[in-house]
Design a protein around this motif. Sequence first.
Motif, PDB file in Angstrom:
ATOM      1  N   PRO A 124       0.633  -1.414  -0.048  1.00  0.00           N
ATOM      2  CA  PRO A 124      -0.031  -0.015  -0.014  1.00  0.00           C
ATOM      3  C   PRO A 124       0.912   1.173   0.023  1.00  0.00           C
ATOM      4  O   PRO A 124       0.500   2.227  -0.636  1.00  0.00           O
ATOM      5  N   ASP A 125       2.111   1.283   0.773  1.00  0.00           N
ATOM      6  CA  ASP A 125       2.675   2.489   0.857  1.00  0.00           C
ATOM      7  C   ASP A 125       3.358   2.713  -0.559  1.00  0.00           C
ATOM      8  O   ASP A 125       3.450   4.014  -0.952  1.00  0.00           O
ATOM      9  N   THR A 126       3.825   1.630  -1.137  1.00  0.00           N
ATOM     10  CA  THR A 126       4.448   1.863  -2.594  1.00  0.00           C
ATOM     11  C   THR A 126       3.454   2.350  -3.343  1.00  0.00           C
ATOM     12  O   THR A 126       3.803   3.180  -4.424  1.00  0.00           O
ATOM     13  N   VAL A 127       2.449   1.620  -3.352  1.00  0.00           N
ATOM     14  CA  VAL A 127       1.205   2.195  -4.438  1.00  0.00           C
ATOM     15  C   VAL A 127       0.720   3.571  -4.098  1.00  0.00           C
ATOM     16  O   VAL A 127       0.749   4.227  -5.196  1.00  0.00           O
ATOM     17  N   ARG A 128       0.500   4.044  -2.956  1.00  0.00           N
ATOM     18  CA  ARG A 128       0.262   5.298  -2.995  1.00  0.00           C
ATOM     19  C   ARG A 128       1.427   6.250  -3.165  1.00  0.00           C
ATOM     20  O   ARG A 128       0.962   7.429  -3.665  1.00  0.00           O
ATOM     21  N   ASP A 129       2.523   5.929  -2.972  1.00  0.00           N
ATOM     22  CA  ASP A 129       3.833   7.047  -3.398  1.00  0.00           C
ATOM     23  C   ASP A 129       3.778   6.993  -4.870  1.00  0.00           C
ATOM     24  O   ASP A 129       3.699   8.008  -5.267  1.00  0.00           O
ATOM     25  N   CYS A 130       3.661   5.786  -5.550  1.00  0.00           N
ATOM     26  CA  CYS A 130       3.674   5.995  -7.105  1.00  0.00           C
ATOM     27  C   CYS A 130       2.535   6.509  -7.531  1.00  0.00           C
ATOM     28  O   CYS A 130       2.759   7.053  -8.678  1.00  0.00           O
ATOM     29  N   SER A 131       1.318   6.570  -7.023  1.00  0.00           N
ATOM     30  CA  SER A 131       0.133   7.115  -7.639  1.00  0.00           C
ATOM     31  C   SER A 131       0.344   8.541  -7.397  1.00  0.00           C
ATOM     32  O   SER A 131      -0.096   9.073  -8.352  1.00  0.00           O
ATOM     33  N   LEU A 132       1.002   8.979  -6.295  1.00  0.00           N
ATOM     34  CA  LEU A 132       1.322  10.308  -6.384  1.00  0.00           C
ATOM     35  C   LEU A 132       2.133  10.804  -7.331  1.00  0.00           C
ATOM     36  O   LEU A 132       1.877  12.007  -7.896  1.00  0.00           O
ATOM     37  N   ARG A 133       3.132  10.272  -7.589  1.00  0.00           N
ATOM     38  CA  ARG A 133       4.173  10.563  -8.319  1.00  0.00           C
ATOM     39  C   ARG A 133       3.592  10.849  -9.815  1.00  0.00           C
ATOM     40  O   ARG A 133       4.013  11.485 -10.482  1.00  0.00           O
ATOM     41  N   TYR A 134       2.787   9.607 -10.060  1.00  0.00           N
ATOM     42  CA  TYR A 134       2.152   9.765 -11.493  1.00  0.00           C
ATOM     43  C   TYR A 134       1.294  10.948 -11.722  1.00  0.00           C
ATOM     44  O   TYR A 134       1.195  11.558 -12.723  1.00  0.00           O
ATOM     45  N   ASP A 135       0.658  11.269 -10.664  1.00  0.00           N
ATOM     46  CA  ASP A 135      -0.302  12.445 -10.650  1.00  0.00           C
ATOM     47  C   ASP A 135       0.614  13.758 -11.011  1.00  0.00           C
ATOM     48  O   ASP A 135       0.117  14.494 -11.873  1.00  0.00           O
ATOM     49  N   HIS A 136       1.711  13.885 -10.542  1.00  0.00           N
ATOM     50  CA  HIS A 136       2.305  14.986 -10.529  1.00  0.00           C
ATOM     51  C   HIS A 136       3.080  14.811 -11.922  1.00  0.00           C
ATOM     52  O   HIS A 136       3.409  15.984 -12.789  1.00  0.00           O
ATOM     53  N   LEU A 137       3.566  13.703 -12.364  1.00  0.00           N
ATOM     54  CA  LEU A 137       4.227  13.574 -13.720  1.00  0.00           C
ATOM     55  C   LEU A 137       2.976  14.154 -14.818  1.00  0.00           C
ATOM     56  O   LEU A 137       3.428  14.632 -15.957  1.00  0.00           O
ATOM     57  N   ARG A 138       1.958  13.732 -14.611  1.00  0.00           N
ATOM     58  CA  ARG A 138       0.850  13.914 -15.547  1.00  0.00           C
ATOM     59  C   ARG A 138       0.499  15.621 -15.508  1.00  0.00           C
ATOM     60  O   ARG A 138       0.342  16.233 -16.521  1.00  0.00           O
ATOM     61  N   ALA A 139       0.661  16.024 -14.343  1.00  0.00           N
ATOM     62  CA  ALA A 139       0.482  17.403 -14.364  1.00  0.00           C
ATOM     63  C   ALA A 139       1.654  18.129 -14.964  1.00  0.00           C
ATOM     64  O   ALA A 139       1.479  19.441 -15.469  1.00  0.00           O
ATOM     65  N   ALA A 140       3.075  17.531 -14.850  1.00  0.00           N
ATOM     66  CA  ALA A 140       4.074  18.455 -15.316  1.00  0.00           C
ATOM     67  C   ALA A 140       4.107  18.171 -16.772  1.00  0.00           C
ATOM     68  O   ALA A 140       4.879  18.909 -17.340  1.00  0.00           O
ATOM     69  N   ALA A 141       3.657  17.119 -17.399  1.00  0.00           N
ATOM     70  CA  ALA A 141       3.848  16.866 -18.563  1.00  0.00           C
ATOM     71  C   ALA A 141       2.811  17.831 -19.814  1.00  0.00           C
ATOM     72  O   ALA A 141       2.044  18.446 -19.229  1.00  0.00           O
ATOM     73  N   LEU A 142       3.129  17.983 -20.785  1.00  0.00           N
ATOM     74  CA  LEU A 142       2.321  18.722 -21.902  1.00  0.00           C
ATOM     75  C   LEU A 142       0.767  17.886 -22.060  1.00  0.00           C
ATOM     76  O   LEU A 142       0.829  16.687 -21.717  1.00  0.00           O
ATOM     77  N   SER A 143      -0.127  18.755 -22.226  1.00  0.00           N
ATOM     78  CA  SER A 143      -1.484  17.995 -22.531  1.00  0.00           C
ATOM     79  C   SER A 143      -1.295  17.063 -23.660  1.00  0.00           C
ATOM     80  O   SER A 143      -0.515  16.952 -24.418  1.00  0.00           O
ATOM     81  N   VAL A 144      -2.403  16.132 -23.758  1.00  0.00           N
ATOM     82  CA  VAL A 144      -2.436  15.222 -24.940  1.00  0.00           C
ATOM     83  C   VAL A 144      -2.344  16.029 -26.078  1.00  0.00           C
ATOM     84  O   VAL A 144      -1.751  15.584 -26.986  1.00  0.00           O
ATOM     85  N   LYS A 145      -3.041  16.945 -26.089  1.00  0.00           N
ATOM     86  CA  LYS A 145      -3.110  17.846 -27.650  1.00  0.00           C
ATOM     87  C   LYS A 145      -1.712  18.262 -27.922  1.00  0.00           C
ATOM     88  O   LYS A 145      -1.110  18.237 -28.883  1.00  0.00           O
ATOM     89  N   ASP A 146      -0.990  19.049 -26.881  1.00  0.00           N
ATOM     90  CA  ASP A 146       0.339  19.659 -27.037  1.00  0.00           C
ATOM     91  C   ASP A 146       1.375  18.536 -27.195  1.00  0.00           C
ATOM     92  O   ASP A 146       2.274  18.808 -27.731  1.00  0.00           O
ATOM     93  N   SER A 147       1.205  17.498 -26.441  1.00  0.00           N
ATOM     94  CA  SER A 147       2.236  16.207 -26.598  1.00  0.00           C
ATOM     95  C   SER A 147       1.999  15.823 -28.044  1.00  0.00           C
ATOM     96  O   SER A 147       3.074  15.491 -28.862  1.00  0.00           O
ATOM     97  N   ALA A 148       1.174  15.756 -28.887  1.00  0.00           N
ATOM     98  CA  ALA A 148       0.865  15.356 -30.070  1.00  0.00           C
ATOM     99  C   ALA A 148       1.425  16.406 -31.160  1.00  0.00           C
ATOM    100  O   ALA A 148       1.989  15.810 -32.231  1.00  0.00           O
ATOM    101  N   MET A 149       1.361  17.717 -30.645  1.00  0.00           N
ATOM    102  CA  MET A 149       2.046  18.787 -31.326  1.00  0.00           C
ATOM    103  C   MET A 149       3.594  18.479 -31.386  1.00  0.00           C
ATOM    104  O   MET A 149       4.186  18.692 -32.548  1.00  0.00           O
ATOM    105  N   LEU A 150       4.044  18.245 -30.292  1.00  0.00           N
ATOM    106  CA  LEU A 150       5.427  18.063 -30.450  1.00  0.00           C
ATOM    107  C   LEU A 150       6.100  16.806 -30.949  1.00  0.00           C
ATOM    108  O   LEU A 150       6.903  16.892 -31.660  1.00  0.00           O
ATOM    109  N   ILE A 151       5.219  15.745 -30.969  1.00  0.00           N
ATOM    110  CA  ILE A 151       5.597  14.413 -31.523  1.00  0.00           C
ATOM    111  C   ILE A 151       5.623  14.745 -32.943  1.00  0.00           C
ATOM    112  O   ILE A 151       6.559  14.257 -33.666  1.00  0.00           O
ATOM    113  N   ARG A 152       4.575  15.142 -33.514  1.00  0.00           N
ATOM    114  CA  ARG A 152       4.508  15.732 -34.961  1.00  0.00           C
ATOM    115  C   ARG A 152       5.625  16.617 -35.386  1.00  0.00           C
ATOM    116  O   ARG A 152       6.109  16.477 -36.427  1.00  0.00           O
TER     117      ARG A 152
END
Length: 287
Positions: free
Chosen positions: A235-263
């Motif tokens: 549970p502790d590892t899951v909680r920690d990684c879930s929080l990390r993932y939330d922060h990664l998604r927040a720091a990442a480009l949006s889905v639309k902007d990510s597609a623009m960068l990939i293109r």
Amino acid sequence: MTHINSLDPGASPLDYYGFELRRHREAAGLTQRQLGDILNYTGSLVGQIETARKVPTPEFSERADAALGTDGMFSRLVELVLRSRLPAWFQQVAELEMRATDISSFQTHMVLGLLQTPGYARAVLGALDQTDLEDRTAVRLARQRVFEKGEPPVFWAVLSEAALYMEIGGWGVMRAQLAHLLAFEGNPRINIQVLPFSAGAHAGLTGSFNLYRFVSDPTIVYTESYGTGHPTANPDTVRDCSLRYDHLRAAALSVKDSAMLIRRVMEERYGEQRDSGGDPVAQVVSQ
């Protein structure tokens, strides 16, 4: 080399597949060459599959079912065959992928297996070992059939921008790989975000990881090291990684902007190649 007369159908799913293919082919009164002609494969390939020397593909299995009237038996059996050919330490992960309702993945330097093209997967798997490369590539790609389920998982991938620039397999392979990522635009169940270099220090600096969520079972965190995988429901590892993932998604480009960068990277870095005279250079794109 396995002798056809001594093939033990109980030795492995691959042996069982070969045994059944031979049995149904002979019952239909067909030679290996004749069946190969019907399936649009060589008789030699049919023989290699019958003797457990070659791994069948889902496409081969679908054609065999149609030709031999086996009511989907080979198509069902090939799933077991392919899963059994995964490294022992990874087989549990393949099962998690098939059962999960939600999969979240963070990758630090390359495109993850569920989104790889054949050319990209071949380059990754063959970097140090060319043994049975085509079979190992087919086995990896077969995992992507999870997206063809009646109720596929909701999949979220956060890729480091580095994955777009690491030229795995060469120019053509990378262009095809980035085009493949763009093919998921508009699919609400497969979402790709790019974590840009400009994000600086981020919550994923400790490495890549996946999260698998289920209807009733506990969430699983999966990480890898050389030659082994580490799934855990702590549970502790899951909680920690879930929080990390939330922060990664927040720091990442949006889905639309990510597609623009990939293109943009696809066109600027892997666009049309020209020789010193300015003429286009022929490129072979490996899917």
